[in-house]
Every structure is written in C-alpha cells, then in structure tokens.
Design a protein around this motif. Sequence first.
Motif, PDB file in Angstrom:
ATOM      1  N   LEU A 172      45.886  52.040  21.399  1.00  0.00           N
ATOM      2  CA  LEU A 172      46.317  51.704  22.168  1.00  0.00           C
ATOM      3  C   LEU A 172      46.874  52.786  22.679  1.00  0.00           C
ATOM      4  N   GLY A 173      47.735  53.679  21.920  1.00  0.00           N
ATOM      5  CA  GLY A 173      48.835  55.104  21.990  1.00  0.00           C
ATOM      6  C   GLY A 173      50.261  55.128  21.416  1.00  0.00           C
ATOM      7  N   CYS A 244      47.687  53.031  37.654  1.00  0.00           N
ATOM      8  CA  CYS A 244      46.607  52.961  36.839  1.00  0.00           C
ATOM      9  C   CYS A 244      45.661  52.711  37.360  1.00  0.00           C
ATOM     10  N   GLY A 245      45.993  51.858  38.634  1.00  0.00           N
ATOM     11  CA  GLY A 245      44.619  51.464  39.483  1.00  0.00           C
ATOM     12  C   GLY A 245      44.018  49.407  39.066  1.00  0.00           C
ATOM     13  N   PRO A 295      56.143  60.238  34.477  1.00  0.00           N
ATOM     14  CA  PRO A 295      54.786  61.191  34.075  1.00  0.00           C
ATOM     15  C   PRO A 295      53.921  60.203  32.632  1.00  0.00           C
ATOM     16  N   LEU A 296      52.889  60.333  33.242  1.00  0.00           N
ATOM     17  CA  LEU A 296      52.264  58.779  32.370  1.00  0.00           C
ATOM     18  C   LEU A 296      50.643  58.911  31.874  1.00  0.00           C
ATOM     19  N   ASP A 297      50.377  58.622  30.800  1.00  0.00           N
ATOM     20  CA  ASP A 297      49.065  58.882  30.623  1.00  0.00           C
ATOM     21  C   ASP A 297      48.421  57.436  30.537  1.00  0.00           C
ATOM     22  N   LYS A 298      47.780  57.807  32.200  1.00  0.00           N
ATOM     23  CA  LYS A 298      46.834  56.702  32.337  1.00  0.00           C
ATOM     24  C   LYS A 298      45.940  56.132  31.662  1.00  0.00           C
ATOM     25  N   ALA A 299      45.041  57.213  31.064  1.00  0.00           N
ATOM     26  CA  ALA A 299      44.637  56.376  29.890  1.00  0.00           C
ATOM     27  C   ALA A 299      44.878  55.580  28.481  1.00  0.00           C
ATOM     28  N   VAL A 302      50.643  54.794  28.621  1.00  0.00           N
ATOM     29  CA  VAL A 302      51.941  55.294  28.314  1.00  0.00           C
ATOM     30  C   VAL A 302      52.773  55.825  29.157  1.00  0.00           C
ATOM     31  N   PHE A 303      54.102  55.917  28.724  1.00  0.00           N
ATOM     32  CA  PHE A 303      54.857  56.779  29.674  1.00  0.00           C
ATOM     33  C   PHE A 303      54.884  58.293  28.590  1.00  0.00           C
ATOM     34  N   VAL A 304      54.986  59.125  28.821  1.00  0.00           N
ATOM     35  CA  VAL A 304      54.835  61.069  28.458  1.00  0.00           C
ATOM     36  C   VAL A 304      56.218  60.854  28.097  1.00  0.00           C
TER      37      VAL A 304
END
Length: 306
Positions: A172-173, A244-245, A295-299, A302-304
């Motif tokens: 999940l990161g 993330c839609g 800032p967000l890693d959509k994959a 998780v917030f960057v």
Amino acid sequence: MNQRGVQLISALVCTCNRGELVVDTVSSILANSHPNFELVVVDQSKNDKTETALKQFSSDQRFKYLKVSSVGKGRALNAGLSATNGEIIAITDDDCVVPPHWLETFASVFAAYPDVAVSFCRVEAGEHDSTAGFIPEYILDSDRMLTTIHDARGFRSLGAGIAVRRRMVENLGGFDPMLGPGSKFHDCDDRDIAMRALLANYHVYETSAIGVKHFGFRTWQDGRELARRNFLGIGAAYSKFVRCGRKDVIYIPAYEFIRFALWPPLRDLFCLRQPRGVVRITAFLTGFTEGLRAPLDKATMVFVDD
C-alpha cells in the motif's frame, strides 16, 4: 521462526517527549506471553529523557531502541516498519499498557484470516476523574470483519490498538507520512491505512478479545483542540477519494462530515441549545481543502513527504 517453530511477531511503539511515562508501556509489552517477539521503540523526542528512561531494558534481547530526527507519527510508523522483522506488527501508543495475551491474540487473528491487512482491538480508558475530563476510547462488544470500503462508514477505531500485516501494508506504500500527531495533518494515520487497505481489496478485522488500557487524559478544554486535530486529519484523508477519482465512495466523507461534524451543532440549535462542536466543521473543511492541494501519489493514495 524460533527453535519452537513459532513465527516472529513485532511490537512497535512510537514516542515523542514522553520521558519515563513510556516505561509502563514497554514493561507491559515485554511481559507478553508470546514465545517469539521483538519490541521496537521509535523515539522522536527532542531531549534524551526517554532514551535515558529506557536504558533499563537494553539488556533484553527482544528490545530495540531507535532514535530518529523525523517529525510526525506517520514518519515514525514507517521508520518502525523498516526497523522491525516480523510479518505481523502490533502497534500501541506510548500512553497505553497492553494485556499479557495482546501479541498472541493479534497473531491468531492474522493466522485465521489471510486476507486481513489491518486489525484493531478495544481501547479502554484508564482510571481518571471523569468530572475533570476524558480519555479517548473505542468500545467493541463483538468482533467485526470489514471487507469493502462501504463497511467503513462511520469507522471509529483507534491506532492505540492496531496491528498490520507487513507485506500488505508495504504494498500500500506504508503509512501516510503527512498524517498523525505531529504531522501536517494531525490525525487519521490509523483510519487512513485501514481505508486504503479496503480500497485495495484487503480486509480489516476488529477483535473484541483484547483491549489496551489508555491513559491519555484530556481536560474538557483540551477536547476542543483534540476535535480540531481529529477532523483536520479526517478531512485531509478523505480528500484522497476525490483526488483519485473514486466517485463510488465519495459519499463516505459526506456521511462523515454530516453525521459527526455538521449534525451535532445543528441538533443543539434545534433543541434551543448553544451549538457545540462547530470546530469540527471548520477543521474538516480545512483539512479537506488542504488535502486537495497537497502533493499526492495517486497510485498508493499517500501524500508525498515534504
């Protein structure tokens, strides 16, 4: 595995400026009955009081102390993930004590349910003067399995009693470094990892078989600031659904906002009382708005880390 073939389980405590108070937490974990475990304490303190207090455990081979310069619980949790070795990691707060069968019970949950990525237990309030304030708690009367994000509507579990499966959480990161006490968004590190697990088709399990005792006393005046931090984090975490839609679950932040932030002060107005809890409305909206810009890693959702 140890010589008896029992899989290692890790315990993790993140602490900051707690000093000697964390000793009770560590002592209770080291008194657990599980035959093969380790305990890692991640310390973000700005002084050496906690390190000094924990030196008494340095001869215990199960104990590991890690001093880090990072700030925020999300970052501390990720440091703990890197420092532990068990596939199952049980986590509690530095103002809690755990029962002797805490690790064994969490281990049995993950053994019984291979699709569970995150598990929560009861969090019980320690002894305190209820006329002067309160201690956050989470009461569970029965076990519950959450298999979809829709099951998490109104989800209220606490990170003072949580365990995770390493492989799934790493997929999940990890934990969100921008969430949790001391972070940009001051709460919701626990609920966020559970939500992201459900969105990834993993399961979340709540067990009523064990409970940690929480001693995090707040005065009634402190409660207002706690509510602000809670709903700031909740708003930020739920903004990810929009980013993330995930239109299918956008109703969940709406439900959370209406039921737990908007409705309580409206109810007071309807009953001709002074509205209480307005801070929840402003904090949720602030967190949600700031989360939309962060800032967000959509994959991984998780917030960057900044």
